[in-house]
Design an enzyme around this catalytic site. Structure first.
Site, PDB file in Angstrom:
ATOM      1  N   ASP A  66       9.772 -18.547 -30.451  1.00 32.32           N
ATOM      2  CA  ASP A  66      10.326 -18.481 -32.022  1.00 32.32           C
ATOM      3  C   ASP A  66      11.877 -18.717 -32.040  1.00 32.32           C
ATOM      4  OD1 ASP A  66      11.264 -16.169 -30.855  1.00 32.32           O
ATOM      5  OD2 ASP A  66       9.758 -14.937 -31.846  1.00 32.32           O
ATOM      6  N   ASN A 135       6.493  -3.109 -35.501  1.00 34.92           N
ATOM      7  CA  ASN A 135       5.381  -3.140 -36.730  1.00 34.92           C
ATOM      8  C   ASN A 135       4.204  -3.639 -35.821  1.00 34.92           C
ATOM      9  OD1 ASN A 135       5.955  -5.886 -36.422  1.00 34.92           O
ATOM     10  ND2 ASN A 135       6.817  -6.073 -38.538  1.00 34.92           N
ATOM     11  N   HIS A 137       4.389  -6.908 -34.189  1.00 33.09           N
ATOM     12  CA  HIS A 137       4.452  -8.301 -34.111  1.00 33.09           C
ATOM     13  C   HIS A 137       4.516  -8.635 -32.464  1.00 33.09           C
ATOM     14  CE1 HIS A 137       9.171  -8.495 -34.801  1.00 33.09           C
ATOM     15  NE2 HIS A 137       8.764  -8.541 -33.439  1.00 33.09           N
ATOM     16  N   GLU A 142       4.075 -11.332 -37.966  1.00 35.93           N
ATOM     17  CA  GLU A 142       4.022 -10.063 -38.712  1.00 35.93           C
ATOM     18  C   GLU A 142       2.707  -9.496 -39.049  1.00 35.93           C
ATOM     19  OE1 GLU A 142       6.629  -8.857 -38.152  1.00 35.93           O
ATOM     20  OE2 GLU A 142       8.556  -9.911 -39.229  1.00 35.93           O
TER      21      GLU A 142
END
Ligand code: F6R
Length: 241
Positions: A66, A135, A137, A142
């Site tokens: 990313d 979270n 990810h 996400e």
């Protein structure tokens, strides 16, 4: 799944680097999928040491997961800059063999398609290294991201922006969007190495590995991968980078 637990971050980093070094030795022209963040810094330090001891990385190709949107390569907060500083320069890799989504592309959608095509042309990743977000990810997939997603442009959640604010002058300075390989892209890797460091990530790791496979916990999709290795240590990464 292979699950390995170590007491220390150093030991986890050594194990992760050993796995990567083993692949590079067996297949010198392998395709490595790489991650940024604090987690892999120790593994990258080990790989630089292995290079100094003679391990040849000159034929590998790398694809990063990313990149932030709107952060130029010259900015120390770009993942391009991070990779050159923490790994590529230390193992003698030039830009020609490394790939990172272009967060400055005028047309982000076209850039995502280009990235997928480049990955496919390279034969996809032999090994994908992953960290885990608080979270759930992986990459910047996400919660809510479709499990078959391809490389795409995504807004970053408040949780992720807060977690990454430590690198920036303020929370407001943290980018709001990123380009990321999708969950479907990651699953195409022939092997996946998930490294998780810190007690704070224990609960989300358990949910990912033992809970239902659901977009609510993006990393849970890894349960579907036939060759998953997980390295967990309760010790947080030494680096605050
Ligand atoms: C980084 C990435 C992220 C991180 C995750 C954990 O390229 O894609 O998914 O792996 O946010 O970050 P750290 O290691 O900083 O806790």
């Amino acid at each position: 799944m292979i699950y390995l637990e170590t007491e220390t971050y150093s030991a986890a980093s050594r194990l992760a680097a050993d796995r990567i070094a083993e692949l590079v030795t067996q297949k010198p022209d392998c395709v490595l999928g790489l991650a940024t963040g604090s987690t892999p810094v120790g593994a990258y330090e080990n790989l630089i040491r292995r290079h100094e001891e003679g391990l040849d990385f000159s034929r590998i190709t790398t694809f990063n997961l990313d990149e932030y949107v709107g952060v130029p390569k010259s900015d120390p907060n770009s993942y391009d800059f991070f990779m050159r500083k923490n790994l590529f320069d230390g193992i003698g890799l030039s830009a020609a063999s490394t790939h990172i989504p272009d967060g400055m592309a005028a047309d982000p959608e076209a850039e995502c398609l280009r990235y997928e095509a480049a990955l496919a042309a390279a034969g996809d990743m032999d090994l994908q290294l992953l960290g885990l977000g608080l979270n759930g990810h992986i990459g910047f997939n996400e919660p809510g991201t479709p499990l078959d997603s391809q490389t795409h442009c995504t807004p970053l959640t408040a949780s992720t922006r807060t977690a990454n604010a430590r690198f920036f002058a303020s929370l407001d300075a943290v980018p709001t969007q990123a380009l990321t390989m999708g969950l479907g892209t990651i699953l195409r890797a022939k092997a996946v190495l998930l490294v998780v460091c810190g007690e704070s990530k224990r609960a989300i790791l358990d949910a990912a590995l033992s809970g239902p496979v659901t977009p609510d916990v993006p990393a849970s999709v890894l349960q579907r991968h036939p060759s998953l290795t997980v390295i967990y240590t309760p010790e947080a990464p030494h680096s605050s980078k």
